[in-house]
Write a protein that holds these residues in place. Structure first.
Motif, short mmCIF file in Angstrom:
data_model
loop_
_atom_site.label_atom_id
_atom_site.label_comp_id
_atom_site.label_asym_id
_atom_site.label_seq_id
_atom_site.Cartn_x
_atom_site.Cartn_y
_atom_site.Cartn_z
N ILE A 108 0.82 -1.21 0.00
CA ILE A 108 0.00 0.00 0.00
C ILE A 108 0.86 1.27 0.00
CG2 ILE A 108 -0.25 0.17 2.51
CD1 ILE A 108 -2.99 0.76 -0.10
N ALA A 109 2.03 1.23 0.66
CA ALA A 109 2.90 2.41 0.69
C ALA A 109 3.44 2.72 -0.70
CB ALA A 109 4.06 2.19 1.66
N SER A 110 3.78 1.68 -1.46
CA SER A 110 4.27 1.89 -2.82
C SER A 110 3.17 2.44 -3.71
CB SER A 110 4.79 0.56 -3.39
OG SER A 110 5.03 0.65 -4.77
N TYR A 111 1.95 1.89 -3.57
CA TYR A 111 0.83 2.35 -4.39
C TYR A 111 0.50 3.81 -4.09
CZ TYR A 111 -3.88 2.67 -6.33
OH TYR A 111 -4.99 3.07 -7.03
N LEU A 112 0.44 4.16 -2.80
CA LEU A 112 0.12 5.54 -2.44
C LEU A 112 1.23 6.50 -2.86
CD1 LEU A 112 -1.52 5.02 1.07
CD2 LEU A 112 -2.61 5.99 -0.96
N GLY A 113 2.47 5.99 -2.94
CA GLY A 113 3.56 6.82 -3.43
C GLY A 113 3.33 7.29 -4.86
N ASP A 114 2.61 6.48 -5.66
CA ASP A 114 2.27 6.89 -7.03
C ASP A 114 1.38 8.12 -7.03
OD1 ASP A 114 3.70 4.80 -8.03
OD2 ASP A 114 1.97 3.54 -8.51
N PHE A 115 0.66 8.33 -5.93
CA PHE A 115 -0.24 9.47 -5.82
C PHE A 115 0.33 10.56 -4.91
CE2 PHE A 115 -2.72 5.96 -7.30
CZ PHE A 115 -3.67 6.51 -8.14
N LEU A 116 1.67 10.52 -4.75
CA LEU A 116 2.43 11.55 -4.01
C LEU A 116 2.12 11.58 -2.52
CD1 LEU A 116 2.36 14.50 -6.58
CD2 LEU A 116 3.92 12.56 -6.44
N PHE A 117 1.74 10.43 -1.93
CA PHE A 117 1.57 10.34 -0.49
C PHE A 117 2.82 9.67 0.10
CE2 PHE A 117 -2.93 10.46 -1.77
CZ PHE A 117 -3.39 11.47 -0.92
N SER A 118 3.47 10.35 1.06
CA SER A 118 4.63 9.78 1.73
C SER A 118 4.16 8.66 2.67
CB SER A 118 5.35 10.86 2.52
OG SER A 118 4.54 11.31 3.60
N PRO A 119 5.07 7.76 3.11
CA PRO A 119 4.68 6.73 4.07
C PRO A 119 4.08 7.32 5.34
CG PRO A 119 6.82 6.20 3.11
CD PRO A 119 6.46 7.58 2.63
N GLU A 120 4.60 8.47 5.80
CA GLU A 120 4.05 9.10 7.01
C GLU A 120 2.63 9.58 6.75
OE1 GLU A 120 6.94 9.98 5.58
OE2 GLU A 120 8.29 8.92 6.96
N ARG A 121 2.40 10.16 5.55
CA ARG A 121 1.06 10.66 5.22
C ARG A 121 0.07 9.52 5.11
NH1 ARG A 121 -0.74 15.53 6.54
NH2 ARG A 121 -1.88 16.63 4.90
N ALA A 122 0.54 8.34 4.73
CA ALA A 122 -0.35 7.18 4.60
C ALA A 122 -0.94 6.77 5.93
CB ALA A 122 0.40 6.01 3.97
N ARG A 123 -0.27 7.14 7.03
CA ARG A 123 -0.78 6.81 8.36
C ARG A 123 -1.63 7.91 8.96
NH1 ARG A 123 4.53 4.60 8.43
NH2 ARG A 123 5.42 6.49 9.33
N SER A 124 -1.79 9.03 8.23
CA SER A 124 -2.58 10.16 8.73
C SER A 124 -4.07 9.92 8.52
CB SER A 124 -2.18 11.45 8.01
OG SER A 124 -0.81 11.73 8.18
N PRO A 125 -4.92 10.48 9.38
CA PRO A 125 -6.36 10.37 9.15
C PRO A 125 -6.79 11.25 7.98
CG PRO A 125 -5.94 11.74 11.08
CD PRO A 125 -4.62 11.18 10.65
N VAL A 126 -7.87 10.85 7.32
CA VAL A 126 -8.36 11.57 6.15
C VAL A 126 -8.72 13.01 6.50
CG1 VAL A 126 -10.29 11.66 4.50
CG2 VAL A 126 -9.16 9.49 4.98
N LYS A 127 -9.17 13.25 7.72
CA LYS A 127 -9.67 14.59 8.08
C LYS A 127 -8.60 15.67 8.06
CE LYS A 127 -9.26 13.56 13.05
NZ LYS A 127 -10.04 13.35 14.29
N VAL A 128 -7.32 15.31 8.06
CA VAL A 128 -6.26 16.33 8.04
C VAL A 128 -5.79 16.64 6.61
CG1 VAL A 128 -5.47 15.54 10.30
CG2 VAL A 128 -4.28 14.73 8.25
N LEU A 129 -6.33 15.96 5.61
CA LEU A 129 -5.88 16.16 4.23
C LEU A 129 -6.46 17.44 3.64
CD1 LEU A 129 -6.23 12.56 2.72
CD2 LEU A 129 -4.25 13.57 3.88
N SER A 130 -5.70 18.04 2.74
CA SER A 130 -6.19 19.19 2.00
C SER A 130 -7.18 18.73 0.93
CB SER A 130 -5.02 19.92 1.33
OG SER A 130 -4.46 19.10 0.32
N GLY A 131 -7.84 19.70 0.27
CA GLY A 131 -8.79 19.35 -0.78
C GLY A 131 -8.13 18.60 -1.91
N GLY A 132 -6.93 19.04 -2.33
CA GLY A 132 -6.22 18.36 -3.40
C GLY A 132 -5.81 16.95 -3.01
#
Length: 599
Positions: free
Chosen positions: A389-413
């Protein structure tokens, strides 16, 4: 004379600086398009210019008495009994001492609220994001500022509202615009400024001119980087030779290598590109969906009236209409989430649907980014390949640390990228996309555009991005009032070209009922994309027939059936696949050729 002058601006919210010695001068009469990847600091720069945020270093000079209006990406409106009163508080209209000027502002505010379709009595706390955005735009234009700052102004606007905004912005004394809408940038801007790795780079002209120059710049930068890497590798190899490198006469070369290492460590590479890919899954049936005399109303308001249409495999259908016209309702009828009041909706066979919801209701704000993609697992299956999942999310510019963050802290983009990541993590032969371009930067938008152009399945698309529609869809279904929907060949520009003739030709005689959308005469004009498709099909058929002939020759070989069983199965499956593809190509060629001839 510059009305804004930024000198060596510094600003940082994390490890990487958003502004790193950035400079910018804005002259009266300029309309600047500020572009850059999500997260580079465009919104922060607008807040700095407006005065809502302070620089960490450097200097910002504003012309004395400069009046600035700022419309944020997600405007916040003061609490009040209605939007009209809330806007008056936000604009401090009551504090204008000159009674004539105050009356003029109030009159202009009422005019722009009406033109943007803003209802003054709506409670700001219950207003939708689109209503708040349109209200804030109406106020900003009514105040007639010296400098207008707009952050993603076309989000939540329909086509007519965007045209109105283009006209209004073209008349302001000066403006800085952050938007992913390339057609808006082309029509409005006089200069493009790119925020890239903390620096501001200026390009004269509109967005199309910028693209031509930027392509040449990127090629030159890549070539310079390759030369640097080769030279650095040679120097590193030299110093590893040992003793000779430490002799006095080579100390200069050692110092130069140390400088190269520092330069390499300090160099900030161009931000990565999102790696979009979608598995079209198994082929659907030839018929994807059929509406037969479908009607839907809410109270006294008719959304769909007697609509008959067919959606076939491979179609790329855009839904166009004003806000509230019923585009999302049509999607919900198609997906079975709403039932028609009358008529029938029939779905085809073997459908695998992926639905992109513009309200992002599919995202649980309490879940982590990783759990949103693959609940309870660290792995996903994509295109037959198992990926972490970390590799897949990296394709969408999410760092491994960001992958563990809750959705509510994400920006609109980031939320839009997450929804795209979730959408494309599973096979789908029908993509239903409701405003997928909101909050995406231009690079990601163009990658999504390319992905959809290459996608082998069926697409239903709602978007206010006119260039995006022109480059992706092959037909449009347009809300024409009172629940009637008209079907047109091509994208947004094709519809605009056909619309005046259609309106004149289809005006019913006095006293007669208007024809339903299903009875509108089919258009014979092919879009540019369809014309290219028609020209390419004979060559594609020729290639498939050549492969079919070679496969037949292989089957005729006397030793062929001694091969491994897996090879026999694969060749048999490929033969059936070629036959199906040839039938599809021939049917498509006949359809396009008949339309071209006006049959």
């Amino acid at each position: 004379m510059a009305i804004i002058n930024l000198l060596n601006g510094e600003l940082a919210h994390g490890l990487q600086p958003l502004l790193d010695g950035a400079s910018l001068a804005v002259d009266q009469g300029e309309r600047i398009g500020l572009i850059g990847r999500n997260g580079t600091g465009k919104s922060s720069l607008l807040r700095v210019i407006h005065g809502a945020e302070e620089l960490s270093g450097g200097e910002l000079r504003r012309q004395a008495g400069l009046r600035i209006a700022h419309v944020e990406q997600e405007p916040e409106l003061p609490a009040a009994v209605g939007l009209r009163e809330s806007l008056q508080r936000r604009g401090r209209i009551a504090g204008i001492h000159d009674e004539r000027e105050r009356w003029s502002v109030e009159t202009r505010l009422a005019e722009f609220m009406d033109r943007f379709g803003v209802r003054g009595e709506v409670d700001p706390a219950r207003a939708s994001g689109g209503e708040r955005k349109r209200a804030a735009l109406a106020l900003a234009l009514a105040l007639q500022p010296d400098l207008l700052l707009l952050d993603e102004p076309t989000n939540h606007l329909d086509m007519d509202a965007i045209s109105l905004l283009e006209e209004a912005v073209s008349r302001v004394p000066a403006a800085i615009l952050v938007t992913h809408d390339r057609q808006f940038l082309d029509r409005v801007t006089t200069r493009i400024v790119e925020l890239d790795r903390g620096l501001l780079r200026s390009y004269p002209g509109n967005f199309s001119a910028y693209e031509r120059i930027k392509e040449e710049e990127n090629a030159a930068e890549d070539a310079a980087h390759r030369r640097f890497e080769r030279f650095w590798a040679q120097e590193e190899a030299w110093i590893r030779q040992g003793v000779k490198a430490r002799r006095t006469r080579n100390e200069g070369r050692v110092r130069r290598l140390e400088g190269l290492r520092r330069e390499r460590a300090a160099r900030r590479e161009r931000i990565g590109r999102v790696g979009l890919a979608v598995d079209a899954g198994e082929r659907s049936g030839r018929l994807v969906a059929e509406f037969e005399k479908v009607s839907k109303r809410f109270g006294d308001r008719v959304i769909v009236r007697d609509l008959s249409m067919r959606l076939m495999r491979g179609d790329r259908l855009a839904l166009i209409g004003a806000n509230g016209a019923g585009k999302s309702t049509l999607i919900r009828l198609l997906l079975g989430m709403e039932k028609p009041d009358s008529g029938t909706v029939r779905l085809g066979t073997n459908l695998q649907v992926a639905y992109f919801d513009q309200m992002r209701e599919q995202l649980d704000p309490e879940r982590t980014v990783g759990d949103t993609i693959s609940p309870g697992s660290d792995w996903i299956e994509q295109n037959g390949t198992r990926r972490h999942i970390a590799s897949y999310l990296g394709d969408f510019l999410f760092s491994p640390e960001r992958a563990r963050s809750p959705v509510k802290v994400l920006s609109g983009g980031e939320r839009n990228r997450l929804l795209l990541a979730r959408l494309f993590a599973r096979p789908a032969n029908l993509l239903v996309l409701d405003e997928p371009t909101n909050d995406l930067d231009i690079d990601t938008l163009e990658l999504l555009e390319q992905l959809l152009q290459d996608y082998a399945g069926t697409i239903v698309l709602v978007s206010h991005d006119r260039a995006f529609l022109d480059n992706v869809v092959t037909q449009t279904l347009v809300a024409e009032g009172e629940g009637r929907w008209g079907e047109y060949v091509g994208g947004y520009s094709d519809w605009r070209a056909q619309r005046p003739l259609t309106a004149a030709a289809s005006t019913p005689p006095a006293g007669s009922s208007p024809p339903p959308a299903s009875r509108v005469a089919p258009k014979t004009k092919l879009s540019y994309r369809e014309q290219r498709e028609l020209e390419s099909i004979p060559r594609e058929i020729e290639v498939l027939e050549d492969e079919q002939r070679r496969l037949a020759e292989k089957l005729a070989d006397g030793d062929y059936y001694r091969k491994h069983a897996a090879t026999l199965r694969a060749d048999s499956a490929r033969g059936a696949e070629i036959e199906a593809m040839l039938m599809d190509k021939l049917e498509r060629w006949e359809t396009l050729e008949a339309r071209r001839r006006g049959a």
